[in-house]
Design a protein around this motif. Structure first.
Motif, PDB file in Angstrom:
ATOM      1  N   CYS A 110       0.859  -1.191   0.000  1.00  0.00           N
ATOM      2  CA  CYS A 110       0.000   0.000   0.000  1.00  0.00           C
ATOM      3  C   CYS A 110       0.888   1.231   0.000  1.00  0.00           C
ATOM      4  CB  CYS A 110      -0.896   0.012   1.233  1.00  0.00           C
ATOM      5  SG  CYS A 110      -2.092  -1.312   1.248  1.00  0.00           S
ATOM      6  N   ASN A 111       0.663   2.130  -0.930  1.00  0.00           N
ATOM      7  CA  ASN A 111       1.472   3.331  -0.984  1.00  0.00           C
ATOM      8  C   ASN A 111       0.662   4.596  -0.712  1.00  0.00           C
ATOM      9  OD1 ASN A 111       0.044   3.304  -3.313  1.00  0.00           O
ATOM     10  ND2 ASN A 111       1.802   3.208  -4.695  1.00  0.00           N
ATOM     11  N   ARG A 112      -0.663   4.513  -0.748  1.00  0.00           N
ATOM     12  CA  ARG A 112      -1.501   5.683  -0.457  1.00  0.00           C
ATOM     13  C   ARG A 112      -2.409   5.349   0.721  1.00  0.00           C
ATOM     14  NH1 ARG A 112      -4.756   7.923  -5.444  1.00  0.00           N
ATOM     15  NH2 ARG A 112      -6.275   7.320  -3.902  1.00  0.00           N
TER      16      ARG A 112
END
Length: 126
Positions: A110-112
């Motif tokens: 997950c990056n956001r």
């Protein structure tokens, strides 16, 4: 020999007035009871019966939005007036996944990530 001119015989005897009043009271009770019964069936019983038989899980769950879309012609709407009306134009659709309260989440790649705190409940005394 007749009575005096001032003595008039009542048009409706007192006993008939009481009977007429009792009949009117019974009719009023019948009408008000019928209206209340129809109102309770339509506004209380049918919606609650539909809600109980809809298969909604009684245990609270957490929702996570997966996808939102705006359509012009759709079969269902996420937000509708009492969920009774079918949309004829603009309709937002929100797709979600659910999980039970207290379930642990493991996030991979997950990056956001964003955290949104819920607003505090305030009591208004009027």
């Amino acid at each position: 020999m007749g009575g005096r001119r001032g003595d008039k015989v009542p048009v409706v005897p007192a006993q008939d007035k009481r009977i007429c009043g009792a009949i009117c009271l019974c009719q009023l009770t019948l009408v008000l009871s019928s209206v209340a019964l129809v109102y309770l069936i339509v506004a209380v019983y049918w919606p609650s019966h539909r809600a109980f038989n809809s298969g909604i899980e009684p245990v609270p769950v957490m929702c996570q939005t997966v996808n939102t879309s705006l359509s012009n012609n759709c079969e269902w709407v996420s937000c509708g007036e009492w969920c009774l009306t079918k949309s004829s134009g603009f309709c937002p659709q929100i797709n979600v996944t659910t999980r039970r309260n207290g379930t642990l989440l493991t996030l991979h790649e997950c990056n956001r990530l964003a955290s949104f705190p819920c607003p505090k409940v305030t009591k208004h005394l009027y």
